[in-house]
Design a protein around this motif. Structure first.
Motif, PDB file in Angstrom:
ATOM      1  N   UNK A   1      -4.702  -7.119 -16.154  1.00  0.00           N
ATOM      2  CA  UNK A   1      -4.504  -7.476 -14.751  1.00  0.00           C
ATOM      3  C   UNK A   1      -4.259  -6.243 -13.894  1.00  0.00           C
ATOM      4  N   UNK A   2      -3.411  -5.344 -14.366  1.00  0.00           N
ATOM      5  CA  UNK A   2      -3.116  -4.127 -13.611  1.00  0.00           C
ATOM      6  C   UNK A   2      -4.381  -3.292 -13.420  1.00  0.00           C
ATOM      7  N   UNK A   3      -5.184  -3.215 -14.464  1.00  0.00           N
ATOM      8  CA  UNK A   3      -6.435  -2.454 -14.364  1.00  0.00           C
ATOM      9  C   UNK A   3      -7.411  -3.132 -13.415  1.00  0.00           C
ATOM     10  N   UNK A   4      -7.439  -4.464 -13.418  1.00  0.00           N
ATOM     11  CA  UNK A   4      -8.392  -5.205 -12.583  1.00  0.00           C
ATOM     12  C   UNK A   4      -8.126  -5.031 -11.100  1.00  0.00           C
ATOM     13  N   UNK A   5      -6.877  -4.758 -10.722  1.00  0.00           N
ATOM     14  CA  UNK A   5      -6.567  -4.545  -9.303  1.00  0.00           C
ATOM     15  C   UNK A   5      -6.457  -3.060  -8.972  1.00  0.00           C
ATOM     16  N   UNK A   6      -6.833  -2.192  -9.920  1.00  0.00           N
ATOM     17  CA  UNK A   6      -6.786  -0.752  -9.669  1.00  0.00           C
ATOM     18  C   UNK A   6      -5.396  -0.180  -9.717  1.00  0.00           C
ATOM     19  N   UNK A   7      -4.436  -0.936 -10.267  1.00  0.00           N
ATOM     20  CA  UNK A   7      -3.028  -0.528 -10.218  1.00  0.00           C
ATOM     21  C   UNK A   7      -2.537   0.049 -11.532  1.00  0.00           C
ATOM     22  N   UNK A   8      -3.446   0.499 -12.380  1.00  0.00           N
ATOM     23  CA  UNK A   8      -2.970   1.132 -13.604  1.00  0.00           C
ATOM     24  C   UNK A   8      -2.493   2.546 -13.284  1.00  0.00           C
ATOM     25  N   UNK A   9      -1.916   3.186 -14.248  1.00  0.00           N
ATOM     26  CA  UNK A   9      -1.220   4.457 -14.038  1.00  0.00           C
ATOM     27  C   UNK A   9      -2.164   5.564 -13.565  1.00  0.00           C
ATOM     28  N   UNK A  10      -1.863   6.137 -12.383  1.00  0.00           N
ATOM     29  CA  UNK A  10      -2.647   7.259 -11.863  1.00  0.00           C
ATOM     30  C   UNK A  10      -1.735   8.433 -11.537  1.00  0.00           C
ATOM     31  N   UNK A  11      -0.566   8.503 -12.174  1.00  0.00           N
ATOM     32  CA  UNK A  11       0.331   9.625 -11.951  1.00  0.00           C
ATOM     33  C   UNK A  11      -0.229  10.872 -12.603  1.00  0.00           C
ATOM     34  N   UNK A  12       0.119  12.021 -12.024  1.00  0.00           N
ATOM     35  CA  UNK A  12      -0.380  13.288 -12.555  1.00  0.00           C
ATOM     36  C   UNK A  12       0.195  13.583 -13.937  1.00  0.00           C
TER      37      UNK A  12
ATOM     38  N   UNK B   1       4.288   3.939 -12.631  1.00  0.00           N
ATOM     39  CA  UNK B   1       4.569   4.647 -11.386  1.00  0.00           C
ATOM     40  C   UNK B   1       6.019   4.449 -10.960  1.00  0.00           C
ATOM     41  N   UNK B   2       6.567   5.408 -10.218  1.00  0.00           N
ATOM     42  CA  UNK B   2       7.927   5.335  -9.703  1.00  0.00           C
ATOM     43  C   UNK B   2       7.910   4.714  -8.305  1.00  0.00           C
ATOM     44  N   UNK B   3       8.962   3.981  -7.981  1.00  0.00           N
ATOM     45  CA  UNK B   3       9.030   3.293  -6.686  1.00  0.00           C
ATOM     46  C   UNK B   3      10.357   3.605  -5.999  1.00  0.00           C
ATOM     47  N   UNK B   4      10.397   3.443  -4.678  1.00  0.00           N
ATOM     48  CA  UNK B   4      11.520   3.902  -3.855  1.00  0.00           C
ATOM     49  C   UNK B   4      12.443   2.747  -3.498  1.00  0.00           C
ATOM     50  N   UNK B   5      13.736   3.035  -3.471  1.00  0.00           N
ATOM     51  CA  UNK B   5      14.757   2.045  -3.145  1.00  0.00           C
ATOM     52  C   UNK B   5      14.638   1.577  -1.692  1.00  0.00           C
ATOM     53  N   UNK B   6      14.975   0.303  -1.467  1.00  0.00           N
ATOM     54  CA  UNK B   6      14.876  -0.305  -0.143  1.00  0.00           C
ATOM     55  C   UNK B   6      15.672   0.464   0.913  1.00  0.00           C
ATOM     56  N   UNK B   7      16.893   0.893   0.569  1.00  0.00           N
ATOM     57  CA  UNK B   7      17.734   1.575   1.547  1.00  0.00           C
ATOM     58  C   UNK B   7      17.166   2.946   1.918  1.00  0.00           C
ATOM     59  N   UNK B   8      16.568   3.616   0.954  1.00  0.00           N
ATOM     60  CA  UNK B   8      15.927   4.898   1.248  1.00  0.00           C
ATOM     61  C   UNK B   8      14.728   4.706   2.169  1.00  0.00           C
TER      62      UNK B   8
ATOM     63  N   UNK C   1       0.817  -1.219   0.000  1.00  0.00           N
ATOM     64  CA  UNK C   1       0.000   0.000   0.000  1.00  0.00           C
ATOM     65  C   UNK C   1       0.848   1.266   0.000  1.00  0.00           C
ATOM     66  N   UNK C   2       2.037   1.207   0.586  1.00  0.00           N
ATOM     67  CA  UNK C   2       2.839   2.417   0.755  1.00  0.00           C
ATOM     68  C   UNK C   2       3.305   3.017  -0.565  1.00  0.00           C
ATOM     69  N   UNK C   3       3.326   2.216  -1.636  1.00  0.00           N
ATOM     70  CA  UNK C   3       3.740   2.767  -2.927  1.00  0.00           C
ATOM     71  C   UNK C   3       2.735   3.770  -3.469  1.00  0.00           C
ATOM     72  N   UNK C   4       1.550   3.831  -2.858  1.00  0.00           N
ATOM     73  CA  UNK C   4       0.535   4.782  -3.289  1.00  0.00           C
ATOM     74  C   UNK C   4       0.607   6.101  -2.507  1.00  0.00           C
ATOM     75  N   UNK C   5       1.615   6.269  -1.679  1.00  0.00           N
ATOM     76  CA  UNK C   5       1.777   7.521  -0.925  1.00  0.00           C
ATOM     77  C   UNK C   5       2.555   8.529  -1.764  1.00  0.00           C
ATOM     78  N   UNK C   6       2.070   9.755  -1.831  1.00  0.00           N
ATOM     79  CA  UNK C   6       2.802  10.811  -2.518  1.00  0.00           C
ATOM     80  C   UNK C   6       3.999  11.286  -1.708  1.00  0.00           C
ATOM     81  N   UNK C   7       3.882  11.209  -0.401  1.00  0.00           N
ATOM     82  CA  UNK C   7       4.933  11.685   0.499  1.00  0.00           C
ATOM     83  C   UNK C   7       5.260  10.565   1.492  1.00  0.00           C
ATOM     84  N   UNK C   8       6.104   9.593   1.104  1.00  0.00           N
ATOM     85  CA  UNK C   8       6.397   8.458   1.990  1.00  0.00           C
ATOM     86  C   UNK C   8       6.896   8.856   3.376  1.00  0.00           C
ATOM     87  N   UNK C   9       7.786   9.858   3.522  1.00  0.00           N
ATOM     88  CA  UNK C   9       8.180  10.254   4.882  1.00  0.00           C
ATOM     89  C   UNK C   9       6.988  10.686   5.735  1.00  0.00           C
ATOM     90  N   UNK C  10       6.051  11.381   5.122  1.00  0.00           N
ATOM     91  CA  UNK C  10       4.850  11.773   5.863  1.00  0.00           C
ATOM     92  C   UNK C  10       4.041  10.547   6.256  1.00  0.00           C
TER      93      UNK C  10
END
Length: 286
Positions: free
Chosen positions: A213-224, A173-180, A122-131
């Protein structure tokens, strides 16, 4: 940046048929549960942050029958499906869930409300992960645990490569590195984060099957920055041609970099009169 309005609408639309397509989400859930086997914790309250249709609800109910279970998702339709996973007789006995519709970046819970936060993909859907991590830290009681999974930068790398050069828009969508992510946990106030990663590859007959499949789980592109309207036919044809270079044994691979993490919120040491104990180390001479 993700358009949260579109994100909510995508998951609302996906909710009725989500479970049939969410093969990866269910598998990652099972792998997270196996990690929970090694954790000694008796939570009085649990938050499932980004609960989806509640695939973990029966397992958490079985492990922690006396715990209050808050199930939160940005889409109300997902929360309704999560609530329905609990048999009516358990709800009558007060062992249902507390359904909550909200954003992981602004949780509708008081501080220190739960002892365990569970968040599966779920966290990959956060615009501000630190927040988001700051909010999760706020609602976890001292001594509590955060356990999560999310996607790393190599997720859908084949699809991203296939779109490269076709136009100037964002398609994956863009995703964040494990170490970050580990650094964010520490900055938020969690202690000694444990992070690990694995690759899971799904295979498809063609690109359109992956996109369905991506569309069926709601995971298609929703970037601005996504392309407005439907993807042009010429662009899709180019993507199909480009993706063919990845075909192996008659199938097209779709790689998912799955990151797992957990961290504890330290206990606050206090004196008999309730004041917090602060350790001050003397400066070294020389």
């Amino acid at each position: 940046m993700l358009d949260k309005r579109l994100l909510r609408a995508a998951f609302e639309k996906a909710a009725p048929d989500y479970d049939a397509a969410a093969v990866l989400q269910h598998e990652v859930c099972r792998r997270m549960l196996s990690r929970l086997d090694f954790v000694k914790l008796r939570p009085a309250a649990i938050l499932d942050a980004g609960c989806g249709t509640g695939n973990v609800v029966p397992a958490l109910r079985a492990r922690f029958p006396q715990a209050a279970l808050y199930a939160l998702d940005i889409a109300a339709g997902m929360v309704r499906h999560a609530r329905a996973r609990v048999p009516w007789w358990q709800r009558v006995l007060g062992r249902g869930i507390v359904p909550m519709c909200g954003d992981i970046e602004q949780l509708p819970l008081r501080g220190a409300a739960v002892d365990l936060v569970w968040s599966n993909l779920a966290l990959q859907w956060a615009n501000d992960p630190p927040r988001a991590f700051g909010e999760l830290r706020r609602v976890v009681a001292p001594g509590g645990l955060l356990m999560f999974s999310t996607f790393g930068p190599d997720t859908l790398k084949e699809l991203r490569a296939a779109y490269r050069g076709t136009d100037r828009y964002t398609h994956v969508n863009r995703f964040i590195d494990m170490h970050d992510l580990g650094d964010m946990l520490v900055h938020a106030g969690f202690a000694d984060p444990v992070m690990d990663m694995e690759y899971i590859t799904l295979t498809y007959a063609d690109v359109r099957a992956l996109m369905r499949d991506l569309k069926a789980i709601g995971a298609h592109n929703v970037t601005a920055g996504r392309r407005p309207g439907m993807t042009a036919r010429a662009i899709l044809a180019a993507v199909e041609r480009n993706y063919e270079e990845f075909r192996r044994a008659g199938k097209l691979p779709a790689t998912f970099e799955v990151i797992y993490g957990h961290a504890w919120l330290p206990q606050q040491r206090v004196t008999a009169d309730g004041r917090r104990v602060i350790d001050i180390k003397p400066a070294r001479e020389g």
